[in-house]
Each structure stands twice: as structure tokens, then as C-alpha cells.
Design a protein around this motif. Structure first.
Motif, PDB file in Angstrom:
ATOM      1  N   UNK A 298       0.849  -1.194   0.000  1.00 41.95           N
ATOM      2  CA  UNK A 298       0.000   0.000   0.000  1.00 41.95           C
ATOM      3  C   UNK A 298       0.880   1.238   0.000  1.00 41.95           C
ATOM      4  N   UNK A 299       0.497   2.233  -0.790  1.00 41.44           N
ATOM      5  CA  UNK A 299       1.207   3.511  -0.773  1.00 41.44           C
ATOM      6  C   UNK A 299       0.601   4.347   0.350  1.00 41.44           C
ATOM      7  N   UNK A 300       1.040   4.074   1.539  1.00 40.50           N
ATOM      8  CA  UNK A 300       0.399   4.643   2.735  1.00 40.50           C
ATOM      9  C   UNK A 300       1.429   4.715   3.857  1.00 40.50           C
ATOM     10  N   UNK A 301       1.267   5.700   4.715  1.00 40.33           N
ATOM     11  CA  UNK A 301       2.222   5.824   5.822  1.00 40.33           C
ATOM     12  C   UNK A 301       2.023   4.697   6.834  1.00 40.33           C
ATOM     13  N   UNK A 302       3.134   4.209   7.340  1.00 41.41           N
ATOM     14  CA  UNK A 302       3.051   3.147   8.363  1.00 41.41           C
ATOM     15  C   UNK A 302       2.377   3.662   9.635  1.00 41.41           C
ATOM     16  N   UNK A 303       2.366   4.986   9.831  1.00 36.48           N
ATOM     17  CA  UNK A 303       1.728   5.528  11.040  1.00 36.48           C
ATOM     18  C   UNK A 303       0.217   5.349  10.987  1.00 36.48           C
ATOM     19  N   UNK A 304      -0.324   5.109   9.796  1.00 36.61           N
ATOM     20  CA  UNK A 304      -1.767   4.874   9.655  1.00 36.61           C
ATOM     21  C   UNK A 304      -2.070   3.385   9.453  1.00 36.61           C
ATOM     22  N   UNK A 305      -1.084   2.545   9.686  1.00 35.82           N
ATOM     23  CA  UNK A 305      -1.284   1.107   9.424  1.00 35.82           C
ATOM     24  C   UNK A 305      -2.315   0.519  10.378  1.00 35.82           C
ATOM     25  N   UNK A 306      -3.133  -0.369   9.834  1.00 33.61           N
ATOM     26  CA  UNK A 306      -4.100  -1.099  10.656  1.00 33.61           C
ATOM     27  C   UNK A 306      -3.445  -2.431  11.031  1.00 33.61           C
ATOM     28  N   UNK A 307      -3.105  -2.572  12.303  1.00 34.47           N
ATOM     29  CA  UNK A 307      -2.392  -3.782  12.736  1.00 34.47           C
ATOM     30  C   UNK A 307      -3.299  -4.763  13.480  1.00 34.47           C
ATOM     31  N   UNK A 308      -4.604  -4.469  13.487  1.00 36.11           N
ATOM     32  CA  UNK A 308      -5.527  -5.429  14.088  1.00 36.11           C
ATOM     33  C   UNK A 308      -5.480  -6.694  13.235  1.00 36.11           C
ATOM     34  N   UNK A 309      -5.460  -7.829  13.874  1.00 34.14           N
ATOM     35  CA  UNK A 309      -5.385  -9.144  13.203  1.00 34.14           C
ATOM     36  C   UNK A 309      -4.034  -9.440  12.553  1.00 34.14           C
ATOM     37  N   UNK A 310      -3.052  -8.578  12.775  1.00 36.84           N
ATOM     38  CA  UNK A 310      -1.716  -8.865  12.233  1.00 36.84           C
ATOM     39  C   UNK A 310      -0.987  -9.769  13.231  1.00 36.84           C
TER      40      UNK A 310
END
Ligand code: SAM
Length: 182
Positions: free
Chosen positions: A114-126
Motif C-alpha cells: 500500500x502507498x500509505x504511511x506506516x503511522x496509519x497502518x491497521x495492525x488489528x489481526x496482524x
């Protein structure tokens, strides 16, 4: 050759040589630093293999690489059998490169960048997080991980230890952490 033509040609050739340097400095260095992460330095393939080995990826794992560069860890995790392997990368040039490789290797079903900042990453279920980030970002990353990951999730960091955490295992440059209930 007359002087104005010479100056024009000189400026043109300087501009042409400056383009690759500008791409390097802006894309690999300035954008990531402004985004609060580390500049682009790819993990050595030996370290990628060590990270994958330490992660002990299972077919039920959903994996992320925070700041995924050219996608080498995302791809390695998908090839190691992760159900889903996701990269977050801020520089569009690297995202494009990763997506091209993923599609060349026909891994679109299980790998994505994803071209997205890691600060906005959704880590639920990771269940597995890979990191190769600069030390000044690791404190903030630790807060991100602590607020979203659940018991048993593994975090594998290349090169730098996460401040305030004790690794379960360190092997060469690579450190493995397991999230425990508070
Ligand atoms: C040291 S490189 C690691 C690349 C890859 N994980 C690897 O091990 O080969 C750090 C990467 O994080 C990216 N990055 C920095 N800040 C970021 C942010 N806020 N969000 C997403 N990616 C970021 C950089 O562009 C760079 O590709």
C-alpha cells in the motif's frame, strides 16, 4: 561554438545528470525522513532470510512490513506461506516497483503493498510485523505496536533493537519479540 550555445548545452547536460540524483535524494531520503521514518536502505538478502526464519511463518499468519522498500520482505513472507503479506511504503516509486514484482511473481492473491504511511497502518489481526527502521522512529513504532497487536504476535526487527523491549532471541543482526498480555 558560440558562448550562449555552450552555456545552454552545459546547463542542459547538468540538468540531465541531476535528475537521477534528485530522484535518489528526494525519493529515498527526504520523503521517508519527512514522513517520520528511515531512508530507503534495502535489507541484505541474508538478513531477509534470517528474519523469515525467525518469524516461523504459518499459513494462518497475516504479516506486515512497516516501510517495505522494494517489497523484498513482503514477497519473501508470501513465498514462505503467509496467508496475507502486506507492505506499507511512503515512496510511490518503491510501491510501484514492489507491485510490479508481485505481479511478475503472480503473488497478487497473497501479497500487497500500500502507498500509505506506516503511522496509519491497521495492525488489528496482524500476527507478524517486520521492521527495518531508523532508531529515532522505533519509540513511536513501539507505541503503535503496543496499542494494536495482540498476545502472541511476533515482531522481527532488522539491525536495531526496539527501545524498552527485551528480545526473545537475537540472531546476528535480527531481533525477535513476542507480544505478551499486559
Ligand atoms: C531501511 S528501509 C527498509 C526497507 C525494507 N523494509 C527492507 O528491509 O528492505 C525503510 C523504508 O521505510 C520507508 N518509510 C519511511 N517512513 C515511512 C512511513 N512513514 N510510512 C511508510 N514507509 C516509510 C522508506 O521509504 C524505506 O523504504
Amino acid at each position: 561554438m558560440n558562448t550562449p550555445l555552450f552555456i545552454l548545452l552545459l546547463i542542459a547536460s547538468l540538468a540531465v545528470t541531476a535528475i537521477p540524483f534528485s530522484i535518489y535524494w528526494i525519493g529515498y531520503l527526504f520523503i521517508p525522513i519527512i514522513a517520520g521514518g528511515g531512508p530507503y536502505v534495502p535489507s541484505k538478502m541474508k538478513d531477509v532470510n534470517d528474519m523469515i526464519r525467525l518469524a516461523r511463518i504459518k499459513p494462518t499468519d497475516t504479516v506486515v512490513d512497516l516501510g517495505s522498500g522494494d517489497g523484498r520482505i513482503v514477497i519473501a513472507a508470501a513465498l514462505a506461506g503467509a496467508q496475507k503479506s502486506i507492505g506499507y511504503e511512503i515512496y510511490p516509486g518503491l510501491v510501484k516497483r514492489s507491485q510490479k514484482r508481485i505481479s511478475q511473481m503472480r503473488l497478487e492473491d497473497c501479497a500487497e503493498v500500500k502507498c500509505q504511511s506506516m503511522w496509519d497502518a491497521d495492525l488489528n489481526n496482524i500476527t507478524v510485523v517486520f521492521l527495518f527502521q531508523i532508531p529515532y522512529a522505533l519509540d513511536r513504532i513501539r507505541h503503535l505496536l503496543e496499542s494494536q497487536l495482540t498476545h502472541g504476535a511476533r515482531v522481527i526487527s532488522n539491525d536495531f533493537k526496539i527501545p524498552g523491549w527485551e528480545p526473545d532471541l537475537s540472531d546476528g543482526n535480527v531481533h525477535l519479540y513476542t507480544i505478551k498480555d499486559a
